[in-house]
Enzyme design. Structure first.
Site, PDB file in Angstrom:
ATOM      1  N   CYS A  64       0.890  -1.175   0.000  1.00  0.00           N
ATOM      2  CA  CYS A  64       0.000   0.000   0.000  1.00  0.00           C
ATOM      3  C   CYS A  64       0.924   1.220   0.000  1.00  0.00           C
ATOM      4  O   CYS A  64       2.026   1.160  -0.527  1.00  0.00           O
ATOM      5  CB  CYS A  64      -0.951  -0.021   1.203  1.00  0.00           C
ATOM      6  SG  CYS A  64      -0.120   0.087   2.804  1.00  0.00           S
ATOM      7  N   ARG A  65       0.517   2.307   0.592  1.00  0.00           N
ATOM      8  CA  ARG A  65       1.368   3.503   0.588  1.00  0.00           C
ATOM      9  C   ARG A  65       2.532   3.360   1.567  1.00  0.00           C
ATOM     10  O   ARG A  65       3.673   3.634   1.236  1.00  0.00           O
ATOM     11  CB  ARG A  65       0.530   4.735   0.946  1.00  0.00           C
ATOM     12  CG  ARG A  65       1.320   6.036   0.889  1.00  0.00           C
ATOM     13  CD  ARG A  65       0.404   7.249   1.065  1.00  0.00           C
ATOM     14  NE  ARG A  65       1.147   8.476   0.863  1.00  0.00           N
ATOM     15  CZ  ARG A  65       1.763   9.132   1.845  1.00  0.00           C
ATOM     16  NH1 ARG A  65       1.729   8.681   3.074  1.00  0.00           N
ATOM     17  NH2 ARG A  65       2.413  10.246   1.581  1.00  0.00           N
TER      18      ARG A  65
END
Length: 112
Positions: A64-65
């Site tokens: 994800c981020r």
């Protein structure tokens, strides 16, 4: 209590992705994906995650981020019997290590 998935750093993840039967799954939101993602990544938002889509996937490296959402997604996959690991530091770590990010049109991307 959920089952934690192992964390792997970017170097290990890139090594793993060079092998057969290893997939990179990005669980960020659509706008984050559109801003930039790893060239070989597949996209399925965390809210839409369906472990059944990965039962015959071999190993799944989840990102994800920053590694928080992907940690949850990887744990969900592990609980469903999928061989999954979490990319520690997420796409921020990926970009900081100098690995490419692209948009869907092939132009250079960024981490949103």
């Amino acid at each position: 209590m959920s089952t934690a998935a192992p964390n792997v750093d970017v170097t290990r993840a890139v090594d793993m992705l060079g092998r057969e039967n290893v997939r990179l799954l990005d669980v960020r939101e659509d706008d984050e994906w559109a801003a930039g993602h790893a060239p070989a990544a597949e996209h399925m938002q965390l809210s839409q995650l369906d472990p059944r889509a990965f039962t015959d996937a071999g190993t799944v490296v989840v990102t994800c981020r920053s590694g928080n959402r992907s940690s949850k997604a990887a744990a969900t996959l592990v609980e469903a019997g999928v061989d999954a690991v979490n990319l520690d530091g997420g796409m921020k770590a990926w970009a900081q290590a100098g690995h490419p990010l692209v948009r869907d049109d092939g132009t250079p991307g960024t981490v949103a």
